[in-house]
Design an enzyme around this catalytic site. Structure first.
Site, short mmCIF file in Angstrom:
data_model
loop_
_atom_site.label_atom_id
_atom_site.label_comp_id
_atom_site.label_asym_id
_atom_site.label_seq_id
_atom_site.Cartn_x
_atom_site.Cartn_y
_atom_site.Cartn_z
CG ASN A 64 37.98 -23.82 -1.57
OD1 ASN A 64 37.26 -22.88 -1.91
ND2 ASN A 64 37.78 -24.52 -0.45
CE LYS A 74 39.56 -22.73 2.11
NZ LYS A 74 40.12 -23.14 3.38
CG HIS A 94 35.60 -27.01 2.48
ND1 HIS A 94 35.85 -26.38 3.67
CD2 HIS A 94 36.77 -27.06 1.81
CE1 HIS A 94 37.13 -26.05 3.71
NE2 HIS A 94 37.72 -26.45 2.59
CD GLU A 122 37.07 -23.24 5.29
OE1 GLU A 122 36.63 -22.76 4.24
OE2 GLU A 122 38.29 -23.35 5.53
CD GLU A 125 40.20 -29.94 1.79
OE1 GLU A 125 41.08 -29.33 1.18
OE2 GLU A 125 39.14 -29.42 2.14
N GLY A 151 44.12 -24.40 6.60
CA GLY A 151 44.36 -23.00 6.92
C GLY A 151 45.20 -22.80 8.17
CB SER A 206 48.55 -26.28 5.39
OG SER A 206 47.69 -25.60 6.29
P1 PGA Z 1 44.26 -24.46 2.88
O1 PGA Z 1 42.75 -24.85 2.51
O2 PGA Z 1 45.12 -24.89 1.71
O3 PGA Z 1 44.27 -22.96 3.05
O4 PGA Z 1 44.62 -25.18 4.13
C1 PGA Z 1 42.46 -26.06 1.90
C2 PGA Z 1 40.98 -26.21 1.76
O5 PGA Z 1 40.25 -25.77 2.65
O6 PGA Z 1 40.48 -26.78 0.78
#
Ligand code: PGA
Length: 256
Positions: A9, A11, A97, A99, A169, A175, A215
């Site tokens: 992803n 982003k 997601h 976010e 997740e 993140g 992460s």
């Molecule tokens: P990250 O993001 O690996 O940077 O923690 C994962 C995601 O949001 O799908």
């Protein structure tokens, strides 16, 4: 045997030329080490989809969008429909997601509409679920998971679920550099399969691809992916570097 998947992803990262460069690096590396059991999905920003579709030569890599609109078309300034991302080369779309839930206030009803629109347009869905830190600390993880599966997937049946990948997740791990331990992830993944079985029947829980995200890095991928109920990973930060993403793909290839 369930399909193993490593999805990236991106982003809101990478211009078209930066994205093409990353894909070129990835393809060069994969040509030397072609995966035999892992499907790779990359989800760049909308603006790069067509350029990347045209540059993709590796059949192991498929394209996904990061989001779609909840309606099929209409006066929704700035929105992008399922049909549009499909015509731009996407075969998948991420939906739900954290976010999007947090910054864009997407609730279960919006997510449910988006999933239905995606499936109607023959896009496969990577459906993200997971609890916040506060919810985990209050011992609400399982309750949140049940709610998200129940409401986000409302009115769907086991046939629809064949076109859905679940990504667990935990919001506190996205993140932040904090990963769930392999045991914590395994416990929730097993629970997700139980709940899917309870809601949708047909023994669907054992058949579905369930990814872990939050992460995931080269350093922790092997231990996470060794867990029996983890079929792969949804990777954010670490998918922006071809080397790191490749190492995660290799960890998937080595997992049983
Ligand atoms: P990250 O993001 O690996 O940077 O923690 C994962 C995601 O949001 O799908």
């Amino acid at each position: 045997m369930r399909q193993k998947v490593i999805a990236g992803n991106w982003k809101m990262h990478k211009t078209i030329s930066e994205g093409l460069k990353l894909v070129e690096q990835l393809q060069t590396k994969l040509a030397k080490n072609p995966p035999t059991q892992t499907r790779i999905i990359i989800c760049p920003p909308f603006t790069s989809l067509t350029a990347i579709r045209d540059a993709l030569q590796d059949r192991n890599i498929e394209l996904g969008a990061q989001n779609i609109a909840w309606e099929e078309e209409g006066a929704y300034t700035g929105e992008i429909s399922a049909k549009m991302v499909k015509s731009a080369g996407a075969r998948y779309t991420i939906i739900g997601h954290s976010e999007r839930r947090t910054y864009f206030k997407e609730d279960a009803s919006t997510i449910n509409k988006k999933i239905k629109v995606a499936l109607k347009n023959k896009l496969k869905v990577i459906h993200c679920i997971g609890e916040s830190l506060e919810e985990r600390e209050q011992n609400l993880t399982k309750e949140i998971i049940v709610n998200q599966l129940e409401w986000d997937l409302k009115d769907l049946d086991s046939a629809d679920l064949k076109n859905i990948i679940i990504a667990y997740e935990p919001v506190w791990a996205i993140g932040t550099g904090k990963t769930a331990t392999p045991e914590q992830a395994q416990e929730v993944h097993q629970f997700i399969r139980e709940i899917l079985d309870a809601i949708f029947k047909d023994g669907i829980g054992k058949k579905m691809t369930v990814l872990y995200g939050g992460s995931v890095k080269p350093i922790n991928a092997k231990d996470l992916l060794a867990q029996p109920d983890l079929d792969g990973a949804l990777v954010g930060g670490a998918c922006l570097k071809a080397n790191d993403f490749l190492q995660i793909i290799q960890a998937s290839e080595k997992s049983e």
